[in-house]
Design a protein around this motif. Structure first.
Motif, short mmCIF file in Angstrom:
data_model
loop_
_atom_site.label_atom_id
_atom_site.label_comp_id
_atom_site.label_asym_id
_atom_site.label_seq_id
_atom_site.Cartn_x
_atom_site.Cartn_y
_atom_site.Cartn_z
N GLU A 1 34.70 40.82 34.20
CA GLU A 1 34.51 41.18 35.61
C GLU A 1 35.02 40.08 36.54
O GLU A 1 35.63 40.35 37.56
CB GLU A 1 33.05 41.51 35.89
N GLN A 2 34.75 38.83 36.17
CA GLN A 2 35.24 37.70 36.98
C GLN A 2 36.76 37.69 36.99
O GLN A 2 37.38 37.51 38.05
CB GLN A 2 34.71 36.37 36.43
N ARG B 1 36.34 50.74 34.73
CA ARG B 1 35.18 50.72 35.66
C ARG B 1 35.65 50.59 37.10
O ARG B 1 34.92 50.96 38.02
CB ARG B 1 34.23 49.57 35.32
N HIS B 2 36.84 50.06 37.29
CA HIS B 2 37.39 49.89 38.64
C HIS B 2 38.44 50.95 38.97
O HIS B 2 39.21 50.80 39.92
CB HIS B 2 37.96 48.47 38.78
N CYS C 1 36.82 47.33 31.44
CA CYS C 1 36.64 46.69 32.74
C CYS C 1 37.55 47.34 33.79
O CYS C 1 37.10 47.71 34.88
CB CYS C 1 36.92 45.19 32.63
N TRP D 1 38.73 40.26 36.45
CA TRP D 1 39.17 41.43 37.23
C TRP D 1 39.11 41.14 38.72
O TRP D 1 40.04 41.46 39.47
CB TRP D 1 38.34 42.68 36.91
N GLN E 1 31.13 40.68 29.12
CA GLN E 1 31.51 41.59 30.20
C GLN E 1 31.62 40.87 31.54
O GLN E 1 32.53 41.14 32.32
CB GLN E 1 30.48 42.73 30.30
N GLU E 2 30.71 39.94 31.80
CA GLU E 2 30.73 39.23 33.09
C GLU E 2 32.01 38.40 33.23
O GLU E 2 32.53 38.24 34.34
CB GLU E 2 29.49 38.35 33.26
#
Length: 161
Positions: free
Chosen positions: A133-134, A59-60, A56, A136, A129-130
């Motif tokens: 992401e939340q 990805r950022h 995660c 993050w 994953q979601e």
């Protein structure tokens, strides 16, 4: 200024928070701020962050793969200016460990940073994953807000332009 990001196991939220803070601090060239992370439990001491947290963050554009878990220690309250806790349980555990004179150093990170509408970073460990992401999105927003808060402090060491 020394900041310590704290969650339960130091393999998801706090390493992502440490990574987000390091990235924002580097972006602003604020070398007077240092960051570390820890967990209220010692379950994952010495281990790398959860692979989903690493993915995660990557990805950022942030690499947290070299971080290693460690447990929050009483000495941290002497070494760090703020202990930035991910949730209420982490805050309670941190304050229980703190010397009496240093309990106020442990804070809920999101409200302390000034994030409106959220008080905790939910633990993504049992999610997908979601959920990462939340988490993050929240730690990155808190990292941005933390940097801005420290830049506004009268005693921050920054001379206004």
């Amino acid at each position: 200024m020394k900041l310590l990001v704290v969650c339960l196991g130091n393999i998801c939220r706090s390493p992502m928070g440490e990574g987000a803070l390091r990235a924002r601090i580097a972006q602003e060239r604020l070398d007077w701020i240092s960051v570390d992370s820890a967990g209220t439990s010692g379950w994952h001491a010495g281990e790398p962050p959860d692979r989903r947290a690493v993915a995660c963050a990557r990805r950022h554009g942030v690499d947290i793969s070299s971080l290693r878990g460690r447990q929050l220690r009483r000495e941290d309250f002497f070494d760090f200016d703020y202990i930035l806790c991910a949730d209420h349980d982490n805050l309670a555990e941190a304050r229980a460990l703190a010397p009496e004179h240093a309990r106020e150093r442990a804070v809920l990170w999101l409200p302390w940073a000034g994030i409106a509408g959220a008080t905790v970073v939910p633990d993504p460990y049992y999610g997908g994953q979601e959920d990462f992401e939340q988490s993050w999105a929240l730690v990155d927003a808190a990292a941005r807000a933390t940097v801005q808060r420290l830049l506004r402090r009268d005693d921050s060491g920054i001379i206004p332009t």
